[in-house]
Enzyme design. Sequence first.
Site, mmCIF file in Angstrom:
data_model
loop_
_atom_site.group_PDB
_atom_site.id
_atom_site.type_symbol
_atom_site.label_atom_id
_atom_site.label_comp_id
_atom_site.label_asym_id
_atom_site.label_seq_id
_atom_site.Cartn_x
_atom_site.Cartn_y
_atom_site.Cartn_z
ATOM 1 N NE ARG A 169 35.295 39.329 30.632
ATOM 2 C CZ ARG A 169 35.856 40.260 31.426
ATOM 3 N NH1 ARG A 169 36.746 39.904 32.335
ATOM 4 N NH2 ARG A 169 35.515 41.533 31.316
ATOM 5 N N GLY B 289 34.512 30.764 43.367
ATOM 6 C CA GLY B 289 35.709 31.510 43.766
ATOM 7 C C GLY B 289 35.345 32.698 44.634
ATOM 8 C CG HIS B 290 33.030 35.998 43.089
ATOM 9 N ND1 HIS B 290 32.471 35.677 41.875
ATOM 10 C CD2 HIS B 290 33.862 37.045 42.850
ATOM 11 C CE1 HIS B 290 32.944 36.490 40.943
ATOM 12 N NE2 HIS B 290 33.791 37.322 41.502
ATOM 13 C CD GLN C 252 41.428 43.265 39.926
ATOM 14 O OE1 GLN C 252 40.823 43.724 38.972
ATOM 15 N NE2 GLN C 252 40.876 42.394 40.746
ATOM 16 N N GLY D 86 40.986 37.818 44.487
ATOM 17 C CA GLY D 86 41.457 36.512 44.011
ATOM 18 C C GLY D 86 42.758 36.666 43.240
ATOM 19 C CG LEU E 166 28.561 36.930 43.328
ATOM 20 C CD1 LEU E 166 28.052 37.034 44.762
ATOM 21 C CD2 LEU E 166 29.870 37.703 43.176
HETATM 22 O O1 PAF Z 1 38.146 41.806 39.996
HETATM 23 C C1 PAF Z 1 37.061 42.384 39.794
HETATM 24 O O2 PAF Z 1 35.988 41.771 39.818
HETATM 25 C C2 PAF Z 1 37.064 43.874 39.523
HETATM 26 O O3 PAF Z 1 38.165 44.244 38.769
HETATM 27 C C3 PAF Z 1 36.964 44.726 40.806
HETATM 28 C C4 PAF Z 1 38.168 44.522 41.703
HETATM 29 C C5 PAF Z 1 35.696 44.358 41.565
HETATM 30 C C6 PAF Z 1 36.889 46.212 40.441
HETATM 31 O O4 PAF Z 1 35.793 46.500 39.660
#
Ligand code: PAF
Length: 275
Positions: free
Chosen positions: A184, A32-33, A150, A144, A29
């Site tokens: 990353r 941002g999280h 996504q 995010g 984490l």
């Molecule tokens: O964005 C992420 O961290 C992942 O793609 C998620 C949404 C947790 C699914 O594994």
Amino acid sequence: MQIHTTIPSLRAARAQAGRVALVPTMGNLHDGHITLMREAARHADTVVASIFVNRLQFGPSEDFAKYPRTLEADSARLEAAGVTHLFAPTEAAMYPQPQRYHVDPAPEHVSILEGALRPGHFRGVATVVLKLFNIVAPDVALFGKKDYQQFIVLQNMAQDLALPIELIAHDTVRAADGLAFSSRNGYLSATERLEAPRLYQQLSAIANAIRKGARHYAELEAAAIAELTRHGWQPDYLTVRRRADLQIAEKTDEALVVLAAARLGNTRLIDNLEI
Ligand code: PAF
């Protein structure tokens, strides 16, 4: 904070949790999280964070094995942020047998950009997120905007499958020099970390030009790609798209986003900016 590693444990807690906001993550984490967790608390009585490194969304040559697993540090950060429930299932809890049923996102959403370069990635994401939704039964889920495509996939999944869940996209959180927080980023060397904000700078330059009236998108894209390449990047794409579905913009009054993915050394970074 209660840590649940099995589905029955999470479900027992869920029964008394009132309105629940889920923030799905793969751990490691960053700020941002944590911003998402705090935002989630504004939408619900209980925030459930999930941490699960989902093998289904990694390609065979991607970093599933080396993806950082930092549960102890993550738990401490979540607790400090006031999160009361962490769902951190074991692999056996999530996939007691190889997953046989999957969510297939709409081809028009996954045949482009990240989906074109990472075949099967969004199928893996959509499948695990639907599974997390079924386990946690949240009222609202937060993601995010850094993973823009996504969110488009998940929002359309929720709509097409009539999921009774509100999906919220939160603005990308950035370091002071503009680099989007990402798990990353930890792969970057010290020199690469100094270079990394250039991606955001190029996106900002395009966004500013378009805000001022520029409409020659292809030229703007080519100039940004050339600038990144000149500084040692290997861009996968850098492109101006319609926000709604990430297709190529045709009308000048459409809401736009500029998205990029590029490799710096061995690290692949993605970012985007709404215009
Ligand atoms: O964005 C992420 O961290 C992942 O793609 C998620 C949404 C947790 C699914 O594994």
